[in-house]
Write an enzyme that holds these catalytic residues in place. Sequence first.
Site, PDB file in Angstrom:
ATOM      1  N   MET A 276       0.834  -1.206   0.000  1.00  0.00           N
ATOM      2  CA  MET A 276       0.000   0.000   0.000  1.00  0.00           C
ATOM      3  C   MET A 276       0.864   1.250   0.000  1.00  0.00           C
ATOM      4  SD  MET A 276      -2.986   1.304  -0.015  1.00  0.00           S
ATOM      5  CE  MET A 276      -3.134   3.078  -0.106  1.00  0.00           C
ATOM      6  N   GLU A 311       4.530   0.800  -5.938  1.00  0.00           N
ATOM      7  CA  GLU A 311       4.094   1.631  -4.801  1.00  0.00           C
ATOM      8  C   GLU A 311       4.824   2.966  -4.825  1.00  0.00           C
ATOM      9  OE1 GLU A 311       1.506   0.483  -3.584  1.00  0.00           O
ATOM     10  OE2 GLU A 311       1.785  -1.574  -4.268  1.00  0.00           O
TER      11      GLU A 311
HETATM   12  N1  B3K Z   1      -3.551   0.705  -3.745  1.00  0.00           N
HETATM   13  C1  B3K Z   1      -3.301  -0.552  -3.095  1.00  0.00           C
HETATM   14  C2  B3K Z   1      -4.456  -1.475  -3.139  1.00  0.00           C
HETATM   15  C3  B3K Z   1      -5.435  -1.265  -2.060  1.00  0.00           C
HETATM   16  C4  B3K Z   1      -6.474  -2.369  -2.055  1.00  0.00           C
HETATM   17  C5  B3K Z   1      -7.564  -2.079  -1.101  1.00  0.00           C
HETATM   18  N2  B3K Z   1      -8.521  -3.149  -1.001  1.00  0.00           N
HETATM   19  C6  B3K Z   1      -2.101  -1.234  -3.635  1.00  0.00           C
HETATM   20  C7  B3K Z   1      -1.714  -0.875  -5.003  1.00  0.00           C
HETATM   21  O1  B3K Z   1      -2.418  -1.051  -5.968  1.00  0.00           O
HETATM   22  O2  B3K Z   1      -0.665  -0.338  -5.152  1.00  0.00           O
HETATM   23 ZN    ZN Z   2      -1.417   0.331  -7.173  1.00  0.00          ZN
END
Ligand code: B3K
Ligand code: ZN
Length: 884
Positions: A276, A311
Amino acid sequence: MKDAQPRTVRLRDYRVPDYLVDQTRLHFELQPRGTLVRSQLHIRRNPEAVAQENGGADIKLPPLELQGVELELLSLAIDGEPVASESFRTSVEGLSVDVERPEFVVEISNRINPEDNTSLEGLYLSNGMYCTQCEAEGFRKITFYPDRPDVMSRFTTTIVAPRDYPVLLSNGNEVERGETEDGRHFVTWEDPFAKPSYLFALVAGDLQHVEDAFITASGREIKLQIFTESKNIGKCEHAMRSLKKAMRWDEEVYGREYDLDIFMVVAVDHFNMGAMENKGLNIFNSACVLASPETATDAAFQRIESIVAHEYFHNWSGNRVTCRDWFQLSLKEGFTVFRDAEFSADMNSRAVKRIEDVSMLRTAQFAEDDGPMAHPVRPDSYMEISNFYTLTVYEKGAEVVRMIHTLLGEEAFRRGSDLYFERHDGQAVTCEDFVKAMEDANGVDLQQFRRWYSQAGTPVLEVTDAYDPGTGDYALTVRQSCPATPGQPEKAPFHIPLKMALLDPIGNDMPLDQAGHTELVLQVSEAEQTFRFKGLPEKPLPSLLRGFSAPVKLRYGYTPEQLLFLMRSESDAFNRWDAGQRLAFIALESLQQDYRAGREMQLSPELVSAYRAVLQNRELDPALVAEMLSLPSAQVLAEEAGEIDAQAIIAAREFAEVSLGQALHEELLATYRAFTREGPYRPEADDIAARRLKNTCLAFLAATGEATYLALAQSQFESAGNMTDSAAALAALVNRGSEAQMHGALDSFYKRWQEDTQVVELWFALQSNSARCGTLEHVRALMQHPAFELKNPNKVRAVIGGFANRNFTQFHKADGSGFEFLSDQVIALDRLNPQVSARLVTPLTRWKKYREAVGSQMHSALKSIMESGQLSADLYEVVSKSLA
Ligand code: B3K
Ligand code: ZN
């Protein structure tokens, strides 16, 4: 648990927020069962809402809506005065507070229970470490808040904890630390960038870290830290190296520099997905960040490199420019997946990366597009947003961005991304804004192209051709169609970039225009269209959809001879591989027919000689050779079948694998030897490629079941100096060895690695995936193993997910026991972690595609889930849509 029949949220109902939060101050006093959260929110009426709703005059202030789930409200005050009970209302969704002034300060205190939080959303404990996961709607499980991505606020966070939690982290820069009177300590963090609540993060624990620094293009020094439990401190180096590569790449390719003075990464064992991108404080699933040469496979090394980059890239594509609402999720995810795929292609083999990504798309995203949960890249409704973190939003979304890149070219795409970042920095925007920036920066029209965002389903391109030897005219006719998907019976034509070339009889690309171009991107935009080429001296063979230039199913009646020719001569590596896949597909289809008709199976001699030629070709990248030797997966065969016959698919693949091993054992052994390298382990592209090819050969050799080849696997298992070779040999023994070999290898592997969480997860997966030992009985036994934990998603995915998704044979056993087992597990897991249960149920949702007897067993398994009691919103949405 939410309501049994959750509400549907629709894109068309979007309204700008009534109130904005300029400043958010949070204060946490951490306690496992009773964490106190205090918040102070500086709120003001949103001028845009006033302008839109009341024609500019604020007649009556609407109530302030704050989402809050499973929170114990302790106090609520506005501008220092407690709010009277008649001035606010509480519900299972949160608080609605009457408002008297357009600008005010809200103070709230509430209590939460991290220890009992098994949903791994909000604030929870993992091996005694506090951590958070807020995307998409987890912040509302921490405190009452306008928990929507278009409310962006500056956060200041103070964490108070006992001394045995020495590390206290949140977003931004540390601004203060000290002791409390009662002997606890605190740290205050301040994030100077306004962000939505989904990017908030907090971590507290007894953690160690490794540290490094990165000097940005403009000369700023950034502190880089990776935190983990002390036992894993030796596993951070690869992630650190990957992070620095990603930071450099984003400066060079997109001109994007990092903005804070510190970038932190934390590894957590209990995590619902990969990682995340919280601002300045990324939280990672341990499996996606920790690696050491002895314990991680090449695949893990590459996965870590790409997820760390993904990320990190979100810092611009997601954080600095974020999503207006969750329907726009692909704005950040599709774009960031495209960015990480290009990064990985630049760091490793471009062709192999493309092949891997397309295989995944064909294996799983095409199936999603063809199933009951099919949705556009920008969905127009959802019950539970967590269900829409899908292959369609991520991978197909990335293909959509890739098509824009193909249509515009490298430089124009960069002009578009520069304009996008500049125009929308600090804003919460839409997919439309992204496309508009691409158009405005380049003066192009992408009006029809926008349909890729709104229409679901995988388009089919049927191509036919005609050559006139008299005039030398050649006509290529392209017909496009797209199957109906839920809620979308009819589709309008897409704008499809079709990259192509024409091959002469020797296999050279012919010039296609006056300028002598040998490769063109045809702009397919109508239901049927003919492209004409003049004055060709000979009838060409078309090379279509080079590099997989669009996420479509291409149909052209290639004969086996033409496919063999393409496998030898095609200059586009992706299409060369794809020709092999098509040839193997034809051979496997005919084996399936033999199986169904009860005939003796016979593998096509063309496939055998094509594989022989590939094995003997020492000019090709060995990683590409390994890809070319890999048969289409059972899932790809299933996806292409009108009606899935799991047993026929398995029998055909099994027969082909064994026959290829037998027919080519000499070439396989020679290649195995040629690519066995001495020396220390390096997770670098050339060594990875050599291991990949060597282990592909080993799998074919072991498939023959011959004692000498099993002994080869055994000796590789015993002497392997790295996890890739060790795991490949173990897989060969598990799938093909004798009972004694299999158990011996599994036991000694476990004894050696039992203290290592990531290796134990691999050990679980090898067993549940195996048609040989991954029987239902064995999977049940693994669930009783001391290392198994139902509350840990990685373990659930390795054991139960591995069985249901990758063990085609055992899962589809004729007595339906696999389906019943899965439905029992889904029901049990839904009480603990709805995101995991809703994902795990996927294999059952495809019941309509199966032969009737099997399909009805799957259907009953789904029904028993529906009737098992109150389901989470997540699971309810998937099951109800699948039964509809
Ligand atoms: N943005 C997060 C994913 C979050 C999922 C929530 N259920 C990881 C990513 O795509 O980078
Ligand atoms: Zn992502």
